[in-house]
Design a protein around this motif. Sequence first.
Motif, short mmCIF file in Angstrom:
data_model
loop_
_atom_site.label_atom_id
_atom_site.label_comp_id
_atom_site.label_asym_id
_atom_site.label_seq_id
_atom_site.Cartn_x
_atom_site.Cartn_y
_atom_site.Cartn_z
N MET A 1 11.10 -66.64 41.03
CA MET A 1 11.70 -65.37 40.84
C MET A 1 13.09 -65.51 40.19
O MET A 1 13.97 -66.36 40.53
CB MET A 1 11.86 -64.72 42.30
N LYS A 2 13.27 -64.77 39.16
CA LYS A 2 14.31 -64.79 38.37
C LYS A 2 15.31 -63.51 38.46
O LYS A 2 14.91 -62.55 38.14
CB LYS A 2 14.12 -65.21 36.95
N LEU A 3 16.54 -63.93 39.03
CA LEU A 3 17.49 -62.74 38.84
C LEU A 3 18.54 -62.73 37.77
O LEU A 3 19.15 -63.98 37.87
CB LEU A 3 18.23 -62.94 40.45
N ASP A 36 19.59 -66.94 38.14
CA ASP A 36 19.25 -67.70 37.23
C ASP A 36 19.87 -67.32 36.03
O ASP A 36 20.03 -68.50 35.04
CB ASP A 36 17.57 -67.15 36.62
N THR A 37 20.23 -66.24 35.55
CA THR A 37 20.98 -65.97 34.30
C THR A 37 22.20 -64.90 34.61
O THR A 37 22.20 -64.07 35.59
CB THR A 37 20.21 -65.32 33.56
N ILE A 38 23.15 -65.19 33.83
CA ILE A 38 24.20 -64.19 33.78
C ILE A 38 24.55 -63.59 32.45
O ILE A 38 24.85 -64.12 31.42
CB ILE A 38 25.67 -64.73 34.25
N ILE A 199 7.51 -61.18 31.33
CA ILE A 199 7.85 -59.78 31.29
C ILE A 199 8.90 -59.32 32.37
O ILE A 199 8.50 -59.58 33.41
CB ILE A 199 6.64 -58.98 31.32
N GLY A 200 10.22 -58.99 31.83
CA GLY A 200 10.98 -58.77 33.29
C GLY A 200 11.20 -57.06 33.14
O GLY A 200 10.59 -56.34 32.29
N ILE A 201 12.26 -56.90 33.83
CA ILE A 201 12.58 -55.39 33.98
C ILE A 201 13.99 -55.12 33.92
O ILE A 201 14.78 -55.87 34.61
CB ILE A 201 11.70 -54.78 35.27
N GLY A 221 4.08 -57.02 40.23
CA GLY A 221 3.95 -58.44 39.80
C GLY A 221 5.24 -58.95 39.06
O GLY A 221 5.44 -60.09 38.61
N CYS A 222 6.53 -58.00 38.78
CA CYS A 222 7.44 -58.61 38.42
C CYS A 222 8.08 -59.78 38.99
O CYS A 222 8.33 -59.79 40.11
CB CYS A 222 8.61 -57.53 38.22
N LYS A 223 8.55 -60.66 38.29
CA LYS A 223 9.17 -61.86 38.72
C LYS A 223 10.73 -62.03 38.01
O LYS A 223 11.20 -63.19 38.06
CB LYS A 223 8.61 -62.92 38.67
N ARG A 224 11.02 -61.20 37.22
CA ARG A 224 12.44 -61.12 36.33
C ARG A 224 13.06 -59.71 36.58
O ARG A 224 12.71 -58.89 36.06
CB ARG A 224 12.27 -61.46 35.02
N PHE A 225 14.15 -59.93 37.41
CA PHE A 225 14.82 -58.51 37.77
C PHE A 225 16.27 -58.54 37.00
O PHE A 225 16.95 -59.61 37.45
CB PHE A 225 15.04 -58.29 39.23
N ASP A 226 16.70 -57.79 36.33
CA ASP A 226 18.01 -57.41 35.90
C ASP A 226 18.75 -56.29 36.83
O ASP A 226 17.82 -55.54 37.24
CB ASP A 226 18.12 -56.86 34.32
#
Length: 282
Positions: A1-3, A36-38, A199-201, A221-226
């Motif tokens: 899971m990437k935030l 995960d990312t800024i 694929i993120g959102i 199934g999203c695993k990347r949330f902005d």
Amino acid sequence: MKLVECPRDAMQGIHEFIPTALKASYINLLLQVGFDTIDFGSFVSPKTIPQLRDTKEVLARLHLSDTATQLLAIVANLRGAEEAMAFPEIGYIGFPFSVSETFQQRNTNSGIKESLNTVEQMLERCDRHGKTAVVYLSMGFGNPYGDEYNTAIVEDWAGTLVTKGTKILSLSDTIGVSTPEKIEELLPLLTRSFPKTEIGIHLHSTPDSRLEKIEAAYKSGCKRFDSALRGFGGCPMAMDDLTGNMATEDVIAYLEQQGENLHLNPEKWQQAMLLSSSIFTS
């Protein structure tokens, strides 16, 4: 899971200039939370986004030696991409690719075809410089301009971008028109069609519809949330009344309720929440 925490998106529409030192202090706290990312800044014309004219100065003040979090910078053209790539600290280069011709012109001062050429050149340069491109499918759920829109258009452009070499696509709702039903239709479609692509959102929303959209994305199934702390921000190029980002605290709370271990530092998170009140107004 990437935030992906997005202080850049939260700050860019604020008219009163936020001091560079305060920006850097805030982002330094966020770097310690465990995201995960800024999404920290942008390399665009200061006439377009004056709030972020100090991105280079902010970057110079960031403490990156004791964090695993990656930095992402947004660009609007090849010049900006090349400028961002000169900094080894930046791992991701983001480009907003709109499926709406009108918004592409408003946002990057170039049409869709010209922007596709920019993406191609950016991908080639990212490979050369060891960076990863993140391409945002903006207006991915519709647009307010009357430009033609349907699910097939989004899928076709996604396919074109993947064919060109895009490894991360972020499905973006720039104006808050997505619904759980649209998310549940479009996100699984792209995930099935492009299984090797992340694929993120990136959703903008009013507060009353945030949770249902987060739930729809997760169940799809999203695993990347902005998201952005407290849901601040929005896109100043989209419309006058800004629709805020997804609130990070809502994303965190929902995912933890689902049993996801996000490996976040709660103390640093609370400190960032407190400092945010010095930067943003509700």
